[in-house]
Design a protein around this motif. Sequence first.
Motif: not given
Length: 503
Positions: A402-403, A413-414, A419-423, A428-430
Amino acid sequence: MKCISKLNKTDFIVLVVIVIIGLIHLPFPFDGDQAFFRLGALEMQQGKVLYRDFWDIKQPGIFCFYFLAGTLFGFDEIGIHIFELIYMVFFSIILLLTLKSYFRHQIIASLVPLLTVGVYYTVSGAWHLTQVEALVGFPLFICLWLTFKSFNNEGKQRFFLLLISGFLGGIVVLFKFILLLIVVALWLTIFMYSLVIKRHGIQKILLDTCLPIFIGIMLPLLVVASYFVWVNSFSIVYQTFFIYPPLIVTNTVFNKTNLISGIKWFLQSFYPLILMAGVAVYVSLYKSKNTLTLLLFVWCIFGLGIIILQRTALWQYHYLLLFVPIGILATKGLDVLWDYLKELRSSIPTILLIFLLFLPLSLTLIKKSATLVNNNFALTEDTRLQYQAVFRKKYPSIHFEANFISRFGSIAGDIYVAGDPSIYYLSGRSQATILRGWALEYFLSEQWSALINQLDSSKPPYIFIDYEPQAIIKENFPQMLEFVEQRYQMLHQSNNGIWYKIK
């Protein structure tokens, strides 16, 4: 009608213990499912329409729960878990108020929240918290209890009880359609009771029993259906709930591995309660013919049936559908044994029973508490990550992913994550597309084509493909990998997967 008792001092002590147990779990990390529910709820909060603008096959109840939790307390782990704790404490109070007359000994009656909500928290990890099967126990119990209270009432009072029972049954169905089997089974018991025991005629049963239940269950369903008609999304909702599930079941196979894993987890987590519940069922059902015990037993039997029917999944958290009836029956079993234990000259058997019943659960709770203390109660971002990494080993690496795209110079942007939606949550992205990147193994062929069209239209600056979903994509729709390779360039490769950047 006297159906609700008052709380005593012991009850308040138990509620304090429940709060403490719940607080230990506030900093728990999201697993993939929870991160996905949170993502959908956040999209709803930002004005998007569920299923039309953000698609998933689950019913709207779980997304509404996360929407309410996030709106009130924040769309993060602490906020969602605070709301769940309030929800579970309120549930504990309802259990205490409604079940006093079910137990002979008030000291035992006060333990029912510990053996239901307390055990739920104790045995749950990051993957299990705030799942549908855990949350639905509250409205399902009230539905059961109102059905039970209607047995000995007539006229307007009975009509009102069954009306509310039907309404709560509708709420349960909005969490998961297949749970209709449990509520129908509960209502069938009162139908048979009226027909066989009270010898009411069919016309009277239809008017006094079936009509209020039907009106009650239809109210929440019609409200939700009306909303989706109003936003011109009813067709996609209909396809999602009634067309896709049979096709998915047809295209997937029985998951034997998950079945073994789920049963193993369930028995390891609940075996003390299952043994005590067995005592309650034998004594309270076969000897005293207790109607409430019968309804709880029906919940257990049909709950197990529902778990098996979900043969393509059979996840561990599905067994949380049973934590409420098993916990109540286990408390009843302890209540039954209490008379025998008090008559014994030696206290050793009592101590041994308590030791065997609570030791496995106590050790798990002690471990969680010690981990929280060792990480300074997870009050800072660093200590919270250390605490979360204990209960979800993959969390630090997901933080890294994520970082990675949040560094200086990254494109706004989105994004799209296969894979894992935790990313999404941690970056902080959609999600750039309507269709998800989570649980791709359940996609139908037409959804793969739609996903490529959505990626082509939205043009997310970054795409992340986890290695496991990559294998699923390669097997089911390799054209998607070709699309990504044509439109994107590889940016970074890690132990989790590959980041792509738009050309």
